[in-house]
Motif scaffolding. Structure first.
Motif, mmCIF file in Angstrom:
data_model
loop_
_atom_site.group_PDB
_atom_site.id
_atom_site.type_symbol
_atom_site.label_atom_id
_atom_site.label_comp_id
_atom_site.label_asym_id
_atom_site.label_seq_id
_atom_site.Cartn_x
_atom_site.Cartn_y
_atom_site.Cartn_z
ATOM 1 N N UNK A 102 1.102 -1.092 -0.127
ATOM 2 C CA UNK A 102 -0.113 0.160 0.145
ATOM 3 C C UNK A 102 0.885 1.043 0.476
ATOM 4 N N UNK A 103 0.081 2.203 -0.472
ATOM 5 C CA UNK A 103 1.698 3.583 -1.067
ATOM 6 C C UNK A 103 1.187 4.356 0.340
ATOM 7 N N UNK A 104 1.901 4.734 0.813
ATOM 8 C CA UNK A 104 2.954 5.607 2.111
ATOM 9 C C UNK A 104 1.446 7.009 1.404
ATOM 10 N N UNK A 105 0.175 7.255 2.116
ATOM 11 C CA UNK A 105 -0.049 8.856 1.650
ATOM 12 C C UNK A 105 0.732 10.176 2.021
ATOM 13 N N UNK A 106 1.028 10.561 2.688
ATOM 14 C CA UNK A 106 1.724 11.484 3.695
ATOM 15 C C UNK A 106 3.357 11.399 2.379
ATOM 16 N N UNK A 107 4.287 10.475 2.286
ATOM 17 C CA UNK A 107 4.995 10.647 0.922
ATOM 18 C C UNK A 107 4.145 10.353 -0.475
ATOM 19 N N UNK A 108 3.570 9.901 -0.551
ATOM 20 C CA UNK A 108 2.833 10.471 -1.852
ATOM 21 C C UNK A 108 2.387 11.698 -1.976
ATOM 22 N N UNK A 109 1.997 12.418 -0.853
ATOM 23 C CA UNK A 109 1.625 13.972 -1.150
ATOM 24 C C UNK A 109 2.976 14.530 -1.786
ATOM 25 N N UNK A 110 3.818 14.502 -0.166
ATOM 26 C CA UNK A 110 5.139 15.110 -0.669
ATOM 27 C C UNK A 110 5.551 14.822 -1.485
ATOM 28 N N UNK A 111 5.507 13.573 -2.636
ATOM 29 C CA UNK A 111 5.960 13.129 -3.595
ATOM 30 C C UNK A 111 5.544 14.414 -4.595
ATOM 31 N N UNK A 112 3.887 14.322 -4.557
ATOM 32 C CA UNK A 112 3.305 15.449 -5.483
ATOM 33 C C UNK A 112 3.692 16.739 -5.309
ATOM 34 N N UNK A 113 3.861 17.258 -3.844
ATOM 35 C CA UNK A 113 3.958 18.701 -3.958
ATOM 36 C C UNK A 113 5.216 18.845 -4.360
#
Length: 145
Positions: free
Chosen positions: A1-12
């Motif tokens: 499962x993707x780490x949501x915080x990491x996903x948001x940080x990567x997107x930003x």
């Protein structure tokens, strides 16, 4: 499962990098030769066979609505950058072709613009650039060629 915080940080981080680099290279379009949207239209058209593209293909490559693309193309026709005619294979469609003037303006600006992009991407080596391209294409999905 993707780490949501990491996903948001990567997107930003991706978004901010794109925004900052674009702000730095947007001065390429300040000379009045072509604006960014006109450049994008001519990029699609000049890469097409005989520098002719279906209007729907131009629209698909733009980040603006179909009516906005149609208005932009009409302005470019009036400025002598494009010609437009009915698509013989699609009675409801249209073909747009770069005029010699449009192609010439595009080529002149493309050289400067490509140089600016390359300079901003210099912190990455060729392997990193290839990986960045692969990853962004993966994010864009299976329809990316």
């Amino acid at each position: 499962m993707t780490d949501r915080r990491l996903a948001v940080a990567a997107w930003e981080s991706l978004f901010r990098a794109q925004h900052e680099i674009f702000a730095q290279i947007s001065s390429d379009f300040d000379e009045g030769t072509l604006n960014q949207a006109e450049y994008d239209v001519l990029l699609t058209v000049t890469r097409s066979p005989q520098m002719t593209a279906r209007l729907r293909d131009v629209t698909a490559n733009m980040l603006i609505s179909q009516p906005s693309v149609s208005r932009l193309v009409e302005k470019m026709v009036a400025r002598g950058l494009l010609s437009k005619c009915a698509d013989p294979d699609d009675g409801r469609g249209a073909l747009v072709r770069a005029t010699p003037e449009g192609a010439s303006r595009f080529r002149a600006l493309a050289i400067t613009h490509a140089r600016g992009i390359a300079e901003k991407m210099m912190p990455l080596d060729d392997a990193e650039l290839a990986e960045l391209k692969r990853l962004t294409e993966k994010l864009r999905g299976p329809s990316v060629e």
